[in-house]
Write a protein that holds these residues in place. Structure first.
Motif, PDB file in Angstrom:
ATOM      1  N   PHE A   7      37.217 112.329  55.320  1.00  0.00           N
ATOM      2  CA  PHE A   7      36.915 110.956  55.748  1.00  0.00           C
ATOM      3  C   PHE A   7      36.654 110.901  57.250  1.00  0.00           C
ATOM      4  N   PHE A   8      37.482 111.560  58.037  1.00  0.00           N
ATOM      5  CA  PHE A   8      37.304 111.534  59.492  1.00  0.00           C
ATOM      6  C   PHE A   8      36.034 112.287  59.910  1.00  0.00           C
ATOM      7  N   ALA A   9      35.659 113.312  59.159  1.00  0.00           N
ATOM      8  CA  ALA A   9      34.396 114.003  59.425  1.00  0.00           C
ATOM      9  C   ALA A   9      33.219 113.070  59.165  1.00  0.00           C
ATOM     10  N   PHE A  10      33.304 112.326  58.076  1.00  0.00           N
ATOM     11  CA  PHE A  10      32.254 111.360  57.738  1.00  0.00           C
ATOM     12  C   PHE A  10      32.194 110.237  58.777  1.00  0.00           C
ATOM     13  N   LEU A  11      33.353 109.819  59.254  1.00  0.00           N
ATOM     14  CA  LEU A  11      33.425 108.795  60.304  1.00  0.00           C
ATOM     15  C   LEU A  11      32.746 109.302  61.578  1.00  0.00           C
ATOM     16  N   PHE A  12      32.939 110.574  61.890  1.00  0.00           N
ATOM     17  CA  PHE A  12      32.308 111.170  63.068  1.00  0.00           C
ATOM     18  C   PHE A  12      30.782 111.172  62.918  1.00  0.00           C
ATOM     19  N   PHE A  13      30.285 111.554  61.745  1.00  0.00           N
ATOM     20  CA  PHE A  13      28.840 111.563  61.521  1.00  0.00           C
ATOM     21  C   PHE A  13      28.264 110.146  61.574  1.00  0.00           C
ATOM     22  N   THR A  14      29.052 109.168  61.150  1.00  0.00           N
ATOM     23  CA  THR A  14      28.612 107.769  61.233  1.00  0.00           C
ATOM     24  C   THR A  14      28.467 107.337  62.685  1.00  0.00           C
ATOM     25  N   LEU A  15      29.397 107.782  63.525  1.00  0.00           N
ATOM     26  CA  LEU A  15      29.305 107.489  64.957  1.00  0.00           C
ATOM     27  C   LEU A  15      28.061 108.130  65.563  1.00  0.00           C
ATOM     28  N   ILE A  16      27.766 109.368  65.175  1.00  0.00           N
ATOM     29  CA  ILE A  16      26.556 110.054  65.647  1.00  0.00           C
ATOM     30  C   ILE A  16      25.314 109.282  65.212  1.00  0.00           C
ATOM     31  N   LEU A  17      25.333 108.779  63.975  1.00  0.00           N
ATOM     32  CA  LEU A  17      24.190 108.022  63.461  1.00  0.00           C
ATOM     33  C   LEU A  17      24.010 106.716  64.233  1.00  0.00           C
ATOM     34  N   PHE A  18      25.124 106.094  64.635  1.00  0.00           N
ATOM     35  CA  PHE A  18      25.049 104.865  65.437  1.00  0.00           C
ATOM     36  C   PHE A  18      24.343 105.149  66.764  1.00  0.00           C
ATOM     37  N   ILE A  19      24.713 106.254  67.405  1.00  0.00           N
ATOM     38  CA  ILE A  19      24.074 106.633  68.673  1.00  0.00           C
ATOM     39  C   ILE A  19      22.597 106.954  68.440  1.00  0.00           C
ATOM     40  N   ALA A  20      22.304 107.634  67.313  1.00  0.00           N
ATOM     41  CA  ALA A  20      20.912 107.975  66.991  1.00  0.00           C
ATOM     42  C   ALA A  20      20.074 106.723  66.778  1.00  0.00           C
ATOM     43  N   SER A  21      20.688 105.676  66.232  1.00  0.00           N
ATOM     44  CA  SER A  21      19.946 104.424  65.998  1.00  0.00           C
ATOM     45  C   SER A  21      19.498 103.777  67.299  1.00  0.00           C
ATOM     46  N   LEU A  22      20.195 104.089  68.401  1.00  0.00           N
ATOM     47  CA  LEU A  22      19.787 103.580  69.719  1.00  0.00           C
ATOM     48  C   LEU A  22      18.640 104.399  70.290  1.00  0.00           C
ATOM     49  N   SER A  23      18.481 105.596  69.777  1.00  0.00           N
ATOM     50  CA  SER A  23      17.470 106.520  70.297  1.00  0.00           C
ATOM     51  C   SER A  23      16.128 106.377  69.607  1.00  0.00           C
ATOM     52  N   VAL A  24      16.149 106.072  68.289  1.00  0.00           N
ATOM     53  CA  VAL A  24      14.934 106.086  67.475  1.00  0.00           C
ATOM     54  C   VAL A  24      14.206 104.755  67.555  1.00  0.00           C
ATOM     55  N   GLY A  25      12.898 104.813  67.669  1.00  0.00           N
ATOM     56  CA  GLY A  25      12.057 103.626  67.706  1.00  0.00           C
ATOM     57  C   GLY A  25      10.653 103.993  68.104  1.00  0.00           C
ATOM     58  N   LYS A  26       9.827 102.979  68.359  1.00  0.00           N
ATOM     59  CA  LYS A  26       8.452 103.241  68.797  1.00  0.00           C
ATOM     60  C   LYS A  26       8.445 103.980  70.136  1.00  0.00           C
ATOM     61  N   VAL A  27       9.471 103.717  70.936  1.00  0.00           N
ATOM     62  CA  VAL A  27       9.670 104.463  72.180  1.00  0.00           C
ATOM     63  C   VAL A  27      10.952 105.277  72.020  1.00  0.00           C
ATOM     64  N   SER A  28      10.838 106.603  72.019  1.00  0.00           N
ATOM     65  CA  SER A  28      12.013 107.457  71.852  1.00  0.00           C
ATOM     66  C   SER A  28      12.818 107.506  73.152  1.00  0.00           C
ATOM     67  N   ILE A  29      14.144 107.465  72.996  1.00  0.00           N
ATOM     68  CA  ILE A  29      15.049 107.529  74.143  1.00  0.00           C
ATOM     69  C   ILE A  29      16.022 108.688  73.901  1.00  0.00           C
ATOM     70  N   SER A  30      16.156 109.562  74.871  1.00  0.00           N
ATOM     71  CA  SER A  30      17.031 110.717  74.710  1.00  0.00           C
ATOM     72  C   SER A  30      18.497 110.299  74.756  1.00  0.00           C
ATOM     73  N   PHE A  31      19.362 111.147  74.197  1.00  0.00           N
ATOM     74  CA  PHE A  31      20.794 110.880  74.233  1.00  0.00           C
ATOM     75  C   PHE A  31      21.296 110.823  75.678  1.00  0.00           C
ATOM     76  N   ASN A  32      20.700 111.627  76.531  1.00  0.00           N
ATOM     77  CA  ASN A  32      21.090 111.633  77.938  1.00  0.00           C
ATOM     78  C   ASN A  32      20.793 110.277  78.592  1.00  0.00           C
ATOM     79  N   GLU A  33      19.637 109.698  78.279  1.00  0.00           N
ATOM     80  CA  GLU A  33      19.275 108.380  78.818  1.00  0.00           C
ATOM     81  C   GLU A  33      20.203 107.292  78.269  1.00  0.00           C
ATOM     82  N   ILE A  34      20.575 107.415  76.996  1.00  0.00           N
ATOM     83  CA  ILE A  34      21.519 106.450  76.411  1.00  0.00           C
ATOM     84  C   ILE A  34      22.869 106.544  77.115  1.00  0.00           C
ATOM     85  N   TYR A  35      23.283 107.783  77.419  1.00  0.00           N
ATOM     86  CA  TYR A  35      24.543 107.980  78.148  1.00  0.00           C
ATOM     87  C   TYR A  35      24.492 107.258  79.491  1.00  0.00           C
ATOM     88  N   HIS A  36      23.386 107.362  80.192  1.00  0.00           N
ATOM     89  CA  HIS A  36      23.257 106.734  81.509  1.00  0.00           C
ATOM     90  C   HIS A  36      23.180 105.208  81.418  1.00  0.00           C
TER      91      HIS A  36
END
Length: 334
Positions: A7-36
């Motif tokens: 369950f906690f492994a799945f929760l971790f992957f869900t968190l990764i997917l949440f961050i990925a949802s901020l990255s994906v779109g018509k304009v791609s944004i890197s994880f590094n840019e999201i961090y900043h």
């Protein structure tokens, strides 16, 4: 592998997917840019795109992913039917009727200018859903069988559909199109104020639903067994109805009538876990709903010919699940 580490492994992957949802779109944004964006300094355009568009959409997906699957779980356990979903009580249909009244009747009486305010459709949808809830609650104290509530839900849905159809028949084509677009559902366009209110209703519904878990566990062995353990069936039914209404009404009001997700996610978790522990099942449905809604949100963005409506994605996912229920659970679906 034990359930909790998984369950906690799945929760971790869900968190990764949440961050990925901020990255994906018509304009791609890197994880590094999201961090900043959150922990440093970033370009003003990227900052605006993430904080004012993608983050609200991802949080809306998260809230819908919590509310509809949990509602579906409660309905399926109350009615002992894997085909029950959040719309079974007519709440979604009445919410649609509320929006239909605003879109169609406002144009007839010359109040079109108010339709530009997004709060109008949200309030109309929520009032329609609450009206359905009140009807069901009043009726629930007069009947002993949960099946009677299903029949009432179908009648509410049928009446709502008839009234919507009548208004559409006389409405101008642009208003019919506006209503159809609302019916596709959307995770975008909510302000931070609207998301805060949405979150408050979802939190309230979750808190209420937690009080039903002990009763639902007892119901697995029948109503007589549950009553022998001191479970008040009418009170339990009332708690489930309130929780379902809060969750379904808020999701429909803020994101539109999103289908299938409330039916499919509980069924997937129940099939894979094969557990009678409602607390375990509840937390898996909770996180799985978030995971899949975030995934669907990403899929709507990567479609090559524009952004797909969320209801199309959930239908493509949910329809095979419904078919599998019908084929594999012949004895359960009555």
């Amino acid at each position: 592998m034990k359930e909790k580490p998984l369950f906690f492994a799945f929760l971790f992957f869900t968190l990764i997917l949440f961050i990925a949802s901020l990255s994906v779109g018509k304009v791609s944004i890197s994880f590094n840019e999201i961090y900043h964006v959150f922990f440093g300094t970033s370009d003003e355009m990227i900052n605006n795109l993430v904080l004012n568009f993608r983050l609200p959409k991802s949080i809306t997906a998260l809230l819908v992913g919590i509310s509809l699957p949990i509602s579906g779980f409660l309905m399926q356990e109350l009615f002992k039917n894997p085909l029950a979903d959040p719309s079974v009580l007519g709440i979604t249909s009445m919410a649609s009727l509320g929006v239909g009244v605003v879109i169609f009747l406002f144009s007839i009486i010359g109040l079109d200018q108010y339709l530009n305010n997004p709060w109008i459709t949200i309030i109309a949808s929520f009032l329609g859903a609450i009206t359905a809830l009140l009807i069901v609650i009043v009726f629930s104290f007069r009947v002993k069988s949960a099946a009677s509530l299903v029949i009432l839900g179908f009648m509410i849905s049928g009446l709502s559909g008839a009234l919507i159809g009548m208004m559409q028949y006389f409405a101008p084509s642009d208003k019919i199109k506006a209503f159809l677009i609302w019916g596709f559902g959307s995770l975008s366009g909510l302000s931070w104020q609207q998301i805060s209110i949405f979150a408050l209703f979802v939190l309230s519904g979750i808190i209420v639903s937690l009080f039903s878990l002990r009763g639902i566990t007892a119901l697995l062995l029948g109503e007589r067994y549950a009553q022998s353990l001191g479970i008040n069936i009418k009170k339990l039914r009332f708690i489930i109805l309130i929780a379902t209404a809060l969750l379904t009404a808020s999701a429909t009001a803020f994101a539109g009538p999103i289908g299938f997700i409330g039916l499919a996610i509980p069924h997937i978790c129940r099939t894979l876990l094969k557990t009678g522990d409602m607390r375990v099942l509840y937390r898996w449905i909770f996180v799985s709903g978030i995971f899949f809604m975030l995934l669907f949100s990403i899929l709507t963005e990567i479609f090559p010919f524009g952004t797909l409506p969320i209801n199309i994605i959930t239908a493509l996912f949910g329809a095979p699940i419904v078919i599998s229920i019908l084929l594999n659970n012949k004895n359960e679906v009555r």
